[in-house]
Write an enzyme that holds these catalytic residues in place. Sequence first.
Site, PDB file in Angstrom:
ATOM      1  CB  SER A  97      -0.937   0.001   1.210  1.00  0.00           C
ATOM      2  OG  SER A  97      -1.835  -1.086   1.148  1.00  0.00           O
ATOM      3  CG  HIS A  99      -3.049   2.666   3.679  1.00  0.00           C
ATOM      4  ND1 HIS A  99      -2.698   1.814   4.704  1.00  0.00           N
ATOM      5  CD2 HIS A  99      -3.734   1.916   2.795  1.00  0.00           C
ATOM      6  CE1 HIS A  99      -3.149   0.603   4.444  1.00  0.00           C
ATOM      7  NE2 HIS A  99      -3.786   0.639   3.290  1.00  0.00           N
TER       8      HIS A  99
END
Length: 309
Positions: free
Chosen positions: A181, A241
């Site tokens: 991610s 993220h």
Amino acid sequence: MSGKRTRSYRCAVHQRDREVSSENDFHLILEDPTLFARMVHLVAMEVLPEERDRKYYQERYTCCPPPFFIICVTLLELGVFAWYAWGAGGVAAAAGPVPVDSPLVFRPDRRRELWRFLTYSVVHAGWLHLAFNLLVQLAVGLPLEMVHGALRCGAVYLAGVLGGSLAASVLDPDVCLAGASGGVYALLAAHLANALLNFHAMRYGAVRLVAALAVASCDVGFAVHARYTKQEAPPVSYAAHVAGALAGLTIGLLVLKHAQQRLWERLLWWAALGAYAACTLFAVLYNVFSAPVDELHYMPPDPPPDAGF
């Protein structure tokens, strides 16, 4: 001058450009573009903001060398996932637990094993996690690499991966980290930064921006929900993220090629360089001088050493 040119001269010019067949047949020859030409045209329309840059790119791009970085990373992630699925009996769960015993997963109690700050990106928790990352990685990473090259695209991707692990070690130091991610969000943020800076010239700029933000928000929201609700499984940090997206914004401004270099863009370039360098230096010093985590409460105790009996 152009009105005084003879018909034979105009035919010779068009014949050079393969637009007419002969002087007696002054008709345009319309050839359907090949699949490769259509792909290059689509990439130019999606990535490049200026029309002159798009035409130049479509005329010069030959796919040599091919976008091998994103392809190699994708195959590596698929191979690692298949390996762990085969080790689990050939069954891959949709949202299975993270293989925390893997030497590739980032763990706060193994911070001295420096390779984990990068290798965690090739391990995924279930095929849903893998499918989402690979879909965004291919959809965004391949066009970026085709335009900017493997070195620049790889720098953005690895900066997101490293920034994700460093941020997780500082902001959420009690959890493990797995998945690509950080790198995926770095690519996505770099692409969106380019679209945002050239918002007036990008095709469907508003629609693409809203769609990307909606997908990213849903994924981050799911990661936050899983972090604080799944108490029976080893928690996985969501800091990668956000940190990956911020790294993509800063490194994307630094290394991706831009058609224009206005004064405010140069100032933004230096500001991005300073912000990334300062955050990275702080995180590195934190990991060097902070006390290591002795034991994770969600990990089973290590077996006692063999006494040799």
